[in-house]
Design a protein around this motif. Sequence first.
Motif, PDB file in Angstrom:
ATOM      1  N   LYS A  82     -53.641  -3.115  97.724  1.00  0.00           N
ATOM      2  CA  LYS A  82     -54.179  -2.086  97.234  1.00  0.00           C
ATOM      3  C   LYS A  82     -55.647  -2.242  97.355  1.00  0.00           C
ATOM      4  CE  LYS A  82     -55.803   0.012  92.251  1.00  0.00           C
ATOM      5  NZ  LYS A  82     -56.012  -0.598  91.154  1.00  0.00           N
ATOM      6  N   VAL A  83     -56.270  -1.739  98.215  1.00  0.00           N
ATOM      7  CA  VAL A  83     -57.315  -1.623  98.771  1.00  0.00           C
ATOM      8  C   VAL A  83     -57.644  -0.589  98.695  1.00  0.00           C
ATOM      9  CG1 VAL A  83     -58.781  -2.105 101.182  1.00  0.00           C
ATOM     10  CG2 VAL A  83     -56.533  -3.407 101.021  1.00  0.00           C
ATOM     11  N   ASN A  84     -59.538  -0.888  98.091  1.00  0.00           N
ATOM     12  CA  ASN A  84     -60.235   0.613  98.238  1.00  0.00           C
ATOM     13  C   ASN A  84     -61.151   0.517  99.282  1.00  0.00           C
ATOM     14  OD1 ASN A  84     -62.226   2.361  97.916  1.00  0.00           O
ATOM     15  ND2 ASN A  84     -62.143   1.849  95.170  1.00  0.00           N
ATOM     16  N   LEU A  85     -60.991   1.903  99.995  1.00  0.00           N
ATOM     17  CA  LEU A  85     -61.958   1.115 102.026  1.00  0.00           C
ATOM     18  C   LEU A  85     -63.806   1.045 101.305  1.00  0.00           C
ATOM     19  CD1 LEU A  85     -59.167   3.048 103.925  1.00  0.00           C
ATOM     20  CD2 LEU A  85     -59.764   1.350 103.785  1.00  0.00           C
ATOM     21  N   LEU A  86     -64.052   1.966 100.686  1.00  0.00           N
ATOM     22  CA  LEU A  86     -64.702   1.989  99.597  1.00  0.00           C
ATOM     23  C   LEU A  86     -66.115   0.792  98.809  1.00  0.00           C
ATOM     24  CD1 LEU A  86     -65.663   5.725  98.768  1.00  0.00           C
ATOM     25  CD2 LEU A  86     -65.801   4.704 101.157  1.00  0.00           C
ATOM     26  N   ASP A  87     -65.024  -0.319  98.341  1.00  0.00           N
ATOM     27  CA  ASP A  87     -64.862  -0.907  97.608  1.00  0.00           C
ATOM     28  C   ASP A  87     -64.099  -2.463  98.329  1.00  0.00           C
ATOM     29  OD1 ASP A  87     -65.691  -3.160  96.144  1.00  0.00           O
ATOM     30  OD2 ASP A  87     -65.108  -2.370  94.354  1.00  0.00           O
ATOM     31  N   HIS A  88     -64.439  -3.367  99.371  1.00  0.00           N
ATOM     32  CA  HIS A  88     -64.545  -4.060 100.117  1.00  0.00           C
ATOM     33  C   HIS A  88     -64.581  -5.153  99.205  1.00  0.00           C
ATOM     34  CE1 HIS A  88     -64.609  -2.306 103.998  1.00  0.00           C
ATOM     35  NE2 HIS A  88     -64.108  -2.102 103.967  1.00  0.00           N
ATOM     36  N   ASP A  89     -64.876  -5.714  97.915  1.00  0.00           N
ATOM     37  CA  ASP A  89     -65.159  -6.160  97.487  1.00  0.00           C
ATOM     38  C   ASP A  89     -64.162  -7.094  96.422  1.00  0.00           C
ATOM     39  OD1 ASP A  89     -67.760  -7.207  98.593  1.00  0.00           O
ATOM     40  OD2 ASP A  89     -68.316  -6.492  96.750  1.00  0.00           O
ATOM     41  N   HIS A  90     -62.883  -6.625  96.005  1.00  0.00           N
ATOM     42  CA  HIS A  90     -62.102  -5.732  95.090  1.00  0.00           C
ATOM     43  C   HIS A  90     -60.328  -5.297  95.445  1.00  0.00           C
ATOM     44  CE1 HIS A  90     -66.074  -6.143  92.739  1.00  0.00           C
ATOM     45  NE2 HIS A  90     -65.788  -6.936  91.771  1.00  0.00           N
ATOM     46  N   ALA A  91     -59.787  -6.100  96.298  1.00  0.00           N
ATOM     47  CA  ALA A  91     -58.947  -5.531  96.896  1.00  0.00           C
ATOM     48  C   ALA A  91     -57.810  -7.068  95.950  1.00  0.00           C
ATOM     49  CB  ALA A  91     -58.614  -6.228  98.389  1.00  0.00           C
ATOM     50  N   SER A  92     -56.274  -6.655  96.037  1.00  0.00           N
ATOM     51  CA  SER A  92     -55.779  -7.343  95.589  1.00  0.00           C
ATOM     52  C   SER A  92     -54.443  -7.581  95.848  1.00  0.00           C
ATOM     53  CB  SER A  92     -54.944  -6.474  93.851  1.00  0.00           C
ATOM     54  OG  SER A  92     -54.728  -5.619  94.115  1.00  0.00           O
ATOM     55  N   ALA A  93     -53.806  -8.374  95.736  1.00  0.00           N
ATOM     56  CA  ALA A  93     -52.483  -7.496  96.472  1.00  0.00           C
ATOM     57  C   ALA A  93     -50.728  -9.174  95.578  1.00  0.00           C
ATOM     58  CB  ALA A  93     -52.365  -8.498  98.218  1.00  0.00           C
ATOM     59  N   THR A  94     -49.328  -8.644  95.464  1.00  0.00           N
ATOM     60  CA  THR A  94     -48.724  -9.735  95.104  1.00  0.00           C
ATOM     61  C   THR A  94     -47.531  -9.629  96.215  1.00  0.00           C
ATOM     62  OG1 THR A  94     -49.260  -7.731  93.106  1.00  0.00           O
ATOM     63  CG2 THR A  94     -47.060  -8.916  93.002  1.00  0.00           C
ATOM     64  N   LEU A  95     -47.537 -11.248  95.872  1.00  0.00           N
ATOM     65  CA  LEU A  95     -46.018 -11.227  96.537  1.00  0.00           C
ATOM     66  C   LEU A  95     -44.842 -11.658  95.694  1.00  0.00           C
ATOM     67  CD1 LEU A  95     -49.102 -11.817  98.109  1.00  0.00           C
ATOM     68  CD2 LEU A  95     -47.578 -13.478  99.548  1.00  0.00           C
ATOM     69  N   THR A  96     -44.103 -11.301  96.030  1.00  0.00           N
ATOM     70  CA  THR A  96     -43.114 -11.616  95.629  1.00  0.00           C
ATOM     71  C   THR A  96     -41.681 -11.940  96.355  1.00  0.00           C
ATOM     72  OG1 THR A  96     -42.041  -9.275  95.221  1.00  0.00           O
ATOM     73  CG2 THR A  96     -43.585  -9.795  93.352  1.00  0.00           C
ATOM     74  N   GLY A  97     -40.965 -12.722  95.818  1.00  0.00           N
ATOM     75  CA  GLY A  97     -39.976 -13.248  97.118  1.00  0.00           C
ATOM     76  C   GLY A  97     -39.486 -15.134  96.655  1.00  0.00           C
ATOM     77  N   TYR A  98     -39.266 -15.805  97.232  1.00  0.00           N
ATOM     78  CA  TYR A  98     -39.045 -17.265  96.986  1.00  0.00           C
ATOM     79  C   TYR A  98     -39.354 -18.013  98.096  1.00  0.00           C
ATOM     80  CZ  TYR A  98     -36.255 -16.441 101.263  1.00  0.00           C
ATOM     81  OH  TYR A  98     -36.252 -16.984 102.812  1.00  0.00           O
ATOM     82  N   ILE A  99     -39.486 -19.149  98.037  1.00  0.00           N
ATOM     83  CA  ILE A  99     -39.653 -20.645  98.209  1.00  0.00           C
ATOM     84  C   ILE A  99     -38.122 -21.438  98.137  1.00  0.00           C
ATOM     85  CG2 ILE A  99     -41.070 -21.477  96.407  1.00  0.00           C
ATOM     86  CD1 ILE A  99     -42.541 -22.859  98.451  1.00  0.00           C
ATOM     87  N   ARG A 100     -38.211 -22.028  99.697  1.00  0.00           N
ATOM     88  CA  ARG A 100     -37.169 -23.249  99.594  1.00  0.00           C
ATOM     89  C   ARG A 100     -37.775 -23.992 100.600  1.00  0.00           C
ATOM     90  NH1 ARG A 100     -33.501 -20.542 102.485  1.00  0.00           N
ATOM     91  NH2 ARG A 100     -32.773 -19.373 100.565  1.00  0.00           N
ATOM     92  N   LYS A 101     -37.186 -25.586 100.155  1.00  0.00           N
ATOM     93  CA  LYS A 101     -38.219 -27.253 100.824  1.00  0.00           C
ATOM     94  C   LYS A 101     -36.547 -27.152 101.759  1.00  0.00           C
ATOM     95  CE  LYS A 101     -41.261 -29.709  99.076  1.00  0.00           C
ATOM     96  NZ  LYS A 101     -42.311 -30.800  98.845  1.00  0.00           N
ATOM     97  N   TYR A 102     -36.858 -27.593 102.134  1.00  0.00           N
ATOM     98  CA  TYR A 102     -36.030 -27.969 103.107  1.00  0.00           C
ATOM     99  C   TYR A 102     -35.007 -29.365 102.211  1.00  0.00           C
ATOM    100  CZ  TYR A 102     -37.267 -26.540 107.744  1.00  0.00           C
ATOM    101  OH  TYR A 102     -37.956 -25.505 108.198  1.00  0.00           O
ATOM    102  N   TRP A 103     -35.929 -29.812 101.689  1.00  0.00           N
ATOM    103  CA  TRP A 103     -34.622 -31.177 100.855  1.00  0.00           C
ATOM    104  C   TRP A 103     -33.739 -30.414  99.926  1.00  0.00           C
ATOM    105  CZ3 TRP A 103     -35.767 -30.181  96.077  1.00  0.00           C
ATOM    106  CH2 TRP A 103     -37.070 -29.726  95.437  1.00  0.00           C
TER     107      TRP A 103
END
Length: 176
Positions: free
Chosen positions: A153-174
């Motif tokens: 979510k980005v406000n093109l007039l307010d560069h100081d307050h953007a946000s993002a959400t990441l949802t998914g998975y993480i796996r290690k080789y072990w």
Amino acid sequence: MAGNTRRRAARAAGLGAATALVFGLTTGTSFAIENPPTVTISVNFGVVATTHPDTVGCNGYKVTGAGTAGGAPVNGAVWAQDETACTATVPGKYDIKGTATLTESDGDKLYISYELSAPLTSDTMVYPSGTFKILKGEGNFEDSTGGGQMSAKVNLLDHDHASATLTGYIRKYWQV
């Protein structure tokens, strides 16, 4: 005769142990593949956008950002990003490609790449969405892979307050 019986019993016991070992490892591996740990990261950051030097092929911006990220598997991490947001590569859309590093206070790091898009609009709010991929990690995240969905979510007039959400998975080789 007694020797043959003992040999058959030993073979049967060995076969049973091998079967348990094979099925046990298969079950453990399947669980790790089917149910890897979850990624649920929220990011709050500010950005600095400068005109991209390629005014024909990209016609967009180079964007750097910094902020904080929390959730799972990181908590209280520093977010640092570097991306290009082009308007000429996909007609009618922002075409955003970037990388980010999430660094925890103990020095553990996750490195990701992402590809997002959003419609070009006269509105000042932009909602890019797409995918992210875990490229590698350091410390406790060494040998990590994974990925999922990313939205911002980005406000093109307010560069100081953007946000993002990441949802998914993480796996290690072990785990595999």
